[in-house]
Design an enzyme around this catalytic site. Structure first.
Site, PDB file in Angstrom:
ATOM      1  N   GLY A  91     -65.375  24.631 -48.225  1.00  0.00           N
ATOM      2  CA  GLY A  91     -65.237  25.051 -49.611  1.00  0.00           C
ATOM      3  C   GLY A  91     -64.728  26.488 -49.736  1.00  0.00           C
ATOM      4  N   ARG A  92     -64.402  27.118 -48.596  1.00  0.00           N
ATOM      5  CA  ARG A  92     -63.945  28.511 -48.647  1.00  0.00           C
ATOM      6  C   ARG A  92     -62.567  28.610 -49.297  1.00  0.00           C
ATOM      7  NH1 ARG A  92     -64.285  30.551 -42.572  1.00  0.00           N
ATOM      8  NH2 ARG A  92     -63.673  28.409 -42.191  1.00  0.00           N
ATOM      9  N   GLN A 127     -56.239  20.486 -37.574  1.00  0.00           N
ATOM     10  CA  GLN A 127     -55.914  21.916 -37.613  1.00  0.00           C
ATOM     11  C   GLN A 127     -54.385  22.107 -37.579  1.00  0.00           C
ATOM     12  OE1 GLN A 127     -58.552  21.120 -34.992  1.00  0.00           O
ATOM     13  NE2 GLN A 127     -59.818  21.110 -36.801  1.00  0.00           N
ATOM     14  N   ARG A 160     -58.890  29.622 -49.624  1.00  0.00           N
ATOM     15  CA  ARG A 160     -57.864  29.889 -48.606  1.00  0.00           C
ATOM     16  C   ARG A 160     -57.027  31.096 -48.995  1.00  0.00           C
ATOM     17  NH1 ARG A 160     -56.328  23.654 -48.838  1.00  0.00           N
ATOM     18  NH2 ARG A 160     -58.084  22.850 -47.668  1.00  0.00           N
ATOM     19  N   ARG A 168     -68.546  21.775 -17.664  1.00  0.00           N
ATOM     20  CA  ARG A 168     -69.108  20.593 -16.978  1.00  0.00           C
ATOM     21  C   ARG A 168     -70.604  20.403 -17.217  1.00  0.00           C
ATOM     22  NH1 ARG A 168     -66.211  22.596 -11.717  1.00  0.00           N
ATOM     23  NH2 ARG A 168     -66.987  24.471 -12.716  1.00  0.00           N
ATOM     24  N   GLY A 188     -60.414  18.748 -42.143  1.00  0.00           N
ATOM     25  CA  GLY A 188     -60.699  18.229 -43.481  1.00  0.00           C
ATOM     26  C   GLY A 188     -59.459  17.567 -44.031  1.00  0.00           C
ATOM     27  N   HIS A 189     -59.533  16.279 -44.276  1.00  0.00           N
ATOM     28  CA  HIS A 189     -58.391  15.564 -44.831  1.00  0.00           C
ATOM     29  C   HIS A 189     -58.786  14.942 -46.159  1.00  0.00           C
ATOM     30  CE1 HIS A 189     -56.480  14.815 -40.621  1.00  0.00           C
ATOM     31  NE2 HIS A 189     -56.274  16.013 -41.083  1.00  0.00           N
ATOM     32  N   THR A 209     -61.559  21.893 -47.497  1.00  0.00           N
ATOM     33  CA  THR A 209     -62.223  20.585 -47.647  1.00  0.00           C
ATOM     34  C   THR A 209     -63.588  20.601 -46.969  1.00  0.00           C
ATOM     35  OG1 THR A 209     -60.021  19.655 -47.369  1.00  0.00           O
ATOM     36  CG2 THR A 209     -61.826  18.092 -47.363  1.00  0.00           C
ATOM     37  N   ASP A 261     -54.486  22.556 -42.931  1.00  0.00           N
ATOM     38  CA  ASP A 261     -54.495  22.380 -44.392  1.00  0.00           C
ATOM     39  C   ASP A 261     -53.099  22.238 -44.986  1.00  0.00           C
ATOM     40  OD1 ASP A 261     -57.311  22.830 -44.257  1.00  0.00           O
ATOM     41  OD2 ASP A 261     -56.898  24.977 -44.222  1.00  0.00           O
ATOM     42  N   GLU A 262     -52.181  21.665 -44.221  1.00  0.00           N
ATOM     43  CA  GLU A 262     -50.800  21.531 -44.719  1.00  0.00           C
ATOM     44  C   GLU A 262     -50.634  20.289 -45.595  1.00  0.00           C
ATOM     45  OE1 GLU A 262     -51.511  21.612 -41.458  1.00  0.00           O
ATOM     46  OE2 GLU A 262     -50.650  23.430 -40.599  1.00  0.00           O
ATOM     47  N   GLY A 263     -51.695  19.534 -45.756  1.00  0.00           N
ATOM     48  CA  GLY A 263     -51.578  18.299 -46.533  1.00  0.00           C
ATOM     49  C   GLY A 263     -51.327  17.112 -45.611  1.00  0.00           C
ATOM     50  N   LYS A 264     -51.841  17.213 -44.401  1.00  0.00           N
ATOM     51  CA  LYS A 264     -51.665  16.149 -43.398  1.00  0.00           C
ATOM     52  C   LYS A 264     -52.260  14.832 -43.876  1.00  0.00           C
ATOM     53  CE  LYS A 264     -53.556  18.168 -39.733  1.00  0.00           C
ATOM     54  NZ  LYS A 264     -53.551  19.530 -40.140  1.00  0.00           N
TER      55      LYS A 264
HETATM   56  P1  IMP Z   1     -63.695  26.384 -35.549  1.00  0.00           P
HETATM   57  O1  IMP Z   1     -62.651  25.350 -35.322  1.00  0.00           O
HETATM   58  O2  IMP Z   1     -64.813  25.946 -36.437  1.00  0.00           O
HETATM   59  O3  IMP Z   1     -64.193  27.013 -34.274  1.00  0.00           O
HETATM   60  O4  IMP Z   1     -62.994  27.594 -36.361  1.00  0.00           O
HETATM   61  C1  IMP Z   1     -61.986  28.414 -35.769  1.00  0.00           C
HETATM   62  C2  IMP Z   1     -60.889  28.747 -36.754  1.00  0.00           C
HETATM   63  O5  IMP Z   1     -60.166  27.564 -37.065  1.00  0.00           O
HETATM   64  C3  IMP Z   1     -61.382  29.301 -38.099  1.00  0.00           C
HETATM   65  O6  IMP Z   1     -60.448  30.243 -38.566  1.00  0.00           O
HETATM   66  C4  IMP Z   1     -61.382  28.077 -38.999  1.00  0.00           C
HETATM   67  O7  IMP Z   1     -61.253  28.424 -40.351  1.00  0.00           O
HETATM   68  C5  IMP Z   1     -60.138  27.369 -38.489  1.00  0.00           C
HETATM   69  N1  IMP Z   1     -60.161  25.924 -38.727  1.00  0.00           N
HETATM   70  C6  IMP Z   1     -60.836  24.988 -38.059  1.00  0.00           C
HETATM   71  N2  IMP Z   1     -60.568  23.758 -38.553  1.00  0.00           N
HETATM   72  C7  IMP Z   1     -59.671  23.919 -39.536  1.00  0.00           C
HETATM   73  C8  IMP Z   1     -58.966  23.011 -40.396  1.00  0.00           C
HETATM   74  O8  IMP Z   1     -59.098  21.785 -40.337  1.00  0.00           O
HETATM   75  N3  IMP Z   1     -58.125  23.582 -41.293  1.00  0.00           N
HETATM   76  C9  IMP Z   1     -57.909  24.923 -41.348  1.00  0.00           C
HETATM   77  N4  IMP Z   1     -58.542  25.796 -40.555  1.00  0.00           N
HETATM   78  C10 IMP Z   1     -59.413  25.311 -39.651  1.00  0.00           C
END
Ligand code: IMP
Length: 429
Positions: free
Chosen positions: A301-302, A223, A304, A143, A40-41, A298, A13-16
């Protein structure tokens, strides 16, 4: 001309999205190499906002967009996202979009298991996105995954289904769930197969061809490094390697192709889900950062969690991922703060640390050591050159750069593509 690998250097979520979109408009191909639709972008182009989870950001500019083998692909989420974007006028076809035929699928049973495990985990809950990412990666290394290429051979899936169901039925029984309905699963796969197969191809080969023809390739990470399954805040991480090194293995090109590593760094820190976060602010300042930065996920909706910039974490991420230069984002969120703080080290049981320790208990216990700087009253929003920035904001950027031991290549000053200060063009050798 170099290729560019873009990764998040914090917890995602750094604004990529915006940076990748900006780079994609100048690339010849964009490839996703890990993660799935947990990413989420948000891209803002003119008046239109596009929200992407699985598709490479290049798709919006019509740039060749590829999903590499390192991604886990939910075919139903893919279809929904393509339909949504098509509805917004984006052209997606077999010429400008491809999926690696060796990409593992996320199935409904993975989503079920993700949810069941999280519910049962009590205090050990990871706070996943609930999209089945972890269970799908487990099946890949176990596998027993069904992959994109299997969609062309659904009549010969028995042995794989036996292997998959032997594993999942045992787990499901433990959660009081009925066994996998194989017929229903096959019927769902039969229905979606033609949609996915129209894009399926040996992505490694396509990439190698365009590379030889001189294409500029953008490797798009999802991520962030602190969510990497090896280097992140384990076990509160995602289930893939998010570091830049994955760009090669997750796409099918060698490590000598991945080029300039651009680490995306937010001017403060955020995190969604559970896990340690040394500079987290559970006060009015944290609230203010969240509101000004619109810090809501994104994908889910949680809300941050927010805190001051943590230079120790970012220095570590940059080192682990061999970051060549950073793109600093959302600086404008700090506009108007009288004082701003940067974490420069940690205190752990009387000792000073200049790195983030590996153990979750230590990670939870470290206390940040802060350096305080004067803030700035002017605005940085929309700045397109250093001259547009308040002097104190420039000092902040310079201090960040020193502390993370990595130069700034770009500064992003609003969600708009053009509101960017370019220090070093990552595509230029
Ligand atoms: P998962 O990737 O759904 O298994 O979630 C594992 C952890 O990665 C959780 O803390 C999620 O909130 C976090 N996470 C997964 N995808 C993203 C992302 O795109 N942005 C921020 N956090 C993420």
């Amino acid at each position: 001309m170099a290729n560019v690998t873009v990764i998040g250097a914090q917890w995602g979520d750094e604004g990529k999205g915006k940076i990748v979109d900006w780079l994609a408009s100048r690339a010849d191909a964009v490839v996703r190499f890990q993660g799935g639709h947990n990413a989420g972008h948000t891209l803002v182009v003119g008046d239109v906002t596009y929200k992407l989870s699985l598709l490479p950001s290049g798709i919006v500019t019509g740039t060749l967009s590829l999903i590499g083998n390192g991604v886990v692909l939910d075919p139903w989420a893919l279809k929904a996202e393509i339909e949504k974007l098509t509805g917004q006028g984006v052209a997606i076809n077999a010429d400008n979009f491809g999926i690696a035929d060796n990409c593992p699928l996320i199935l409904p049973l993975h989503r079920d298991l993700d949810g069941l495990r999280e519910q049962a985990a009590g205090a050990g809950k990871i706070g996943t996105t609930g999209r089945g990412i972890g269970p799908a990666y487990e099946d890949k290394v176990g596998r027993r995954a069904i992959r994109v290429c299997d969609l062309a051979h659904l009549d010969a899936l028995d042995a794989q289904l036996d292997r998959l169901c032997a594993h999942h039925d045992a787990l499901r029984a433990g959660f009081g769930q009925p066994p996998v309905d194989r017929e229903a699963l096959l019927a769902e796969l039969r229905e979606i197969a033609p949609f996915v197969l129209q894009f399926a191809q040996p992505v490694w080969q396509r990439l190698n061809k365009v590379r030889k023809a001189g294409a500029r390739i953008l490797f798009e990470g999802a991520q962030g490094v602190l969510l990497d399954v090896d280097h992140g805040t384990y076990p509160f991480v995602t289930s893939s390697n998010t570091v830049s090194g994955t760009a090669a293995s997750g796409s099918g090109l060698g490590p000598n192709s991945t080029g300039f590593v651009l680490g995306i760094v937010k001017a403060y820190t955020t995190r969604v889900g559970s896990g340690p976060f040394p500079t987290e602010l559970e006060d009015e300042t944290g609230q203010r950062l969240g509101e000004r930065g619109h810090e809501f996920g994104t994908v889910t909706g949680r809300k941050r969690r927010c805190g001051w910039f943590d230079a120790v974490l970012v220095r570590q991420s940059c080192a682990i991922s061999g970051v060549t230069g950073i793109a600093l984002t959302k600086l404008d969120v700090l506009d108007g703060f009288e004082k701003v703080k940067i974490c420069t080290g940690y205190r752990l049981r009387g000792k000073v640390l200049d790195f983030f320790p590996a153990h979750a208990a230590d990670q939870a216990e470290v206390e940040p050591i802060y350096e305080e700087m004067d803030g700035w009253s002017g605005t940085t929003a929309g700045a397109r050159s250093w001259a547009d920035l308040p002097a104190q904001a420039i000092k902040y950027i310079q201090r960040v750069q020193e502390l993370i031991e990595t130069p700034v290549a770009l500064v992003s000053t609003s969600p708009e593509r053009e509101d960017t200060i370019l220090v070093r063009d990552p595509f230029v050798d």
